[in-house]
Design a protein around this motif. Structure first.
Motif, PDB file in Angstrom:
ATOM      1  N   GLU A 191       0.685  11.857  53.706  1.00 26.64           N
ATOM      2  CA  GLU A 191       0.425  10.998  54.863  1.00 26.64           C
ATOM      3  C   GLU A 191       0.711  11.749  56.164  1.00 26.64           C
ATOM      4  O   GLU A 191       1.758  12.362  56.320  1.00 26.64           O
ATOM      5  CB  GLU A 191       1.293   9.739  54.795  1.00 26.64           C
TER       6      GLU A 191
ATOM      7  N   PHE B 260      -2.493   7.900  58.225  1.00 27.61           N
ATOM      8  CA  PHE B 260      -3.651   8.471  57.551  1.00 27.61           C
ATOM      9  C   PHE B 260      -3.167   8.927  56.168  1.00 27.61           C
ATOM     10  O   PHE B 260      -2.555   9.993  56.035  1.00 27.61           O
ATOM     11  CB  PHE B 260      -4.223   9.619  58.384  1.00 27.61           C
TER      12      PHE B 260
ATOM     13  N   GLN C  74      -3.558   9.860  52.178  1.00 30.93           N
ATOM     14  CA  GLN C  74      -4.488  10.455  51.219  1.00 30.93           C
ATOM     15  C   GLN C  74      -3.897  10.478  49.821  1.00 30.93           C
ATOM     16  O   GLN C  74      -2.787  10.971  49.612  1.00 30.93           O
ATOM     17  CB  GLN C  74      -4.845  11.887  51.629  1.00 30.93           C
ATOM     18  N   ASN C  75      -4.657   9.956  48.863  1.00 29.18           N
ATOM     19  CA  ASN C  75      -4.314  10.078  47.455  1.00 29.18           C
ATOM     20  C   ASN C  75      -4.774  11.460  46.993  1.00 29.18           C
ATOM     21  O   ASN C  75      -5.971  11.753  46.998  1.00 29.18           O
ATOM     22  CB  ASN C  75      -5.004   8.972  46.644  1.00 29.18           C
ATOM     23  N   ASN C  76      -3.834  12.311  46.602  1.00 24.37           N
ATOM     24  CA  ASN C  76      -4.169  13.697  46.289  1.00 24.37           C
ATOM     25  C   ASN C  76      -4.901  13.870  44.964  1.00 24.37           C
ATOM     26  O   ASN C  76      -5.425  14.957  44.691  1.00 24.37           O
ATOM     27  CB  ASN C  76      -2.908  14.563  46.297  1.00 24.37           C
TER      28      ASN C  76
ATOM     29  N   THR D 281      -8.926   8.874  51.436  1.00 23.44           N
ATOM     30  CA  THR D 281      -8.026   8.702  52.571  1.00 23.44           C
ATOM     31  C   THR D 281      -8.226   7.336  53.196  1.00 23.44           C
ATOM     32  O   THR D 281      -9.361   6.921  53.443  1.00 23.44           O
ATOM     33  CB  THR D 281      -8.269   9.794  53.633  1.00 23.44           C
ATOM     34  N   ASN D 282      -7.123   6.635  53.441  1.00 15.37           N
ATOM     35  CA  ASN D 282      -7.157   5.335  54.106  1.00 15.37           C
ATOM     36  C   ASN D 282      -6.442   5.421  55.444  1.00 15.37           C
ATOM     37  O   ASN D 282      -5.440   6.125  55.583  1.00 15.37           O
ATOM     38  CB  ASN D 282      -6.488   4.255  53.242  1.00 15.37           C
ATOM     39  N   THR D 283      -6.945   4.696  56.419  1.00 14.27           N
ATOM     40  CA  THR D 283      -6.292   4.591  57.720  1.00 14.27           C
ATOM     41  C   THR D 283      -5.633   3.225  57.822  1.00 14.27           C
ATOM     42  O   THR D 283      -6.306   2.200  57.693  1.00 14.27           O
ATOM     43  CB  THR D 283      -7.302   4.774  58.869  1.00 14.27           C
TER      44      THR D 283
END
Length: 241
Positions: free
Chosen positions: A113, A141, A143-145, A150-152
């Motif tokens: 994040e 921001f 992010q699922n690796n 990516t979600n905001t």
């Protein structure tokens, strides 16, 4: 026979509930090790520095790394405005295990994040009690690796803190902080904290405390050790100038 079956069902339910709790770490006492610094660079300006290492268990089973910095503008001794940035790396799973899906072996993955935040602090004193009100907005921001998605997200936080000096060396510190999501469900989490503080020097202090972290469906107990080091760098900057 019915009583035996009922007892077995209740026992199975209890076992399953405990297992789920163990998978999330609710039954474990975790720990947070924290550093906070306010580095004065001018009469009205300072730099915030922060690092936190969080564990699902006491000093083991990594949960989260948090690095945060920011620029503080001191409006007056009791009002501070901050603009900052944070990086957070999270392992979302309490237990380290692999999940087999079809022919693929799927491993638990971290979440990264990047966070921008705006903050305003107000301080006041009532008798011997020092109060601090912290208002914070965050743009996250996340992010699922594993999936790369990516979600905001947007969030508001409010923390009220009270410090009570006991002697010149020892003090008590308490706070309660609520997190409000600005999308989906409004309630994010609530943190209640109590600690014993020690003034090591004029610029250095430590806190040893306990945090109750409450989410809508889970609760976590965390032991905390915090190091607070405030430096005055104005002399260095004046010499360079």
């Amino acid at each position: 026979m019915k009583k035996v079956i009922t007892l077995l069902v209740l026992l199975a339910t209890f076992t399953q509930t405990n297992a789920q709790s163990d998978l999330t770490g609710q039954s474990a006492y975790g720990s947070w090790f924290m550093y906070f610094g306010t580095n004065k660079i001018a009469d009205k300006w300072s730099i915030h520095t922060e690092a936190q290492f969080r564990y699902y268990e006491t000093a083991s089973n990594f949960n989260q790394l948090l690095l945060r910095t920011g620029v503080n503008y001191h409006i007056n001794p009791n009002a501070i405005a901050t603009l900052g940035y944070g990086f957070i790396e999270t392992d979302p799973t309490f237990s380290e295990f692999d999940v087999i899906g079809g022919d693929a072996l799927i491993k638990n993955n971290s979440i990264s994040e990047h966070r921008i935040f705006e903050q305003f602090i107000l301080k006041n004193k009532v008798w011997e009690f020092n109060f601090e009100h912290r208002y914070r907005l965050e743009q996250r921001f996340v992010q699922n690796n594993f999936s790369g998605i990516t979600n905001t997200l947007h969030r508001a936080r409010y923390r009220i803190q009270m410090t009570l000096p006991l002697t010149d060396i020892f003090f008590l510190n308490f706070y309660d902080e609520i997190f409000i999501n600005l999308q989906d469900d409004a309630f994010g989490q609530n943190r209640a904290y109590a600690a014993l503080g020690v003034n090591v020097t004029e610029d250095l202090s430590m806190q040893f405390g306990y945090l109750k972290n409450h989410f809508s469906e889970t609760n976590f107990d965390r032991f905390q050790v915090g190091l607070f080091y405030n430096t005055d760098l104005r002399g260095i900057f004046k010499k360079k100038k």
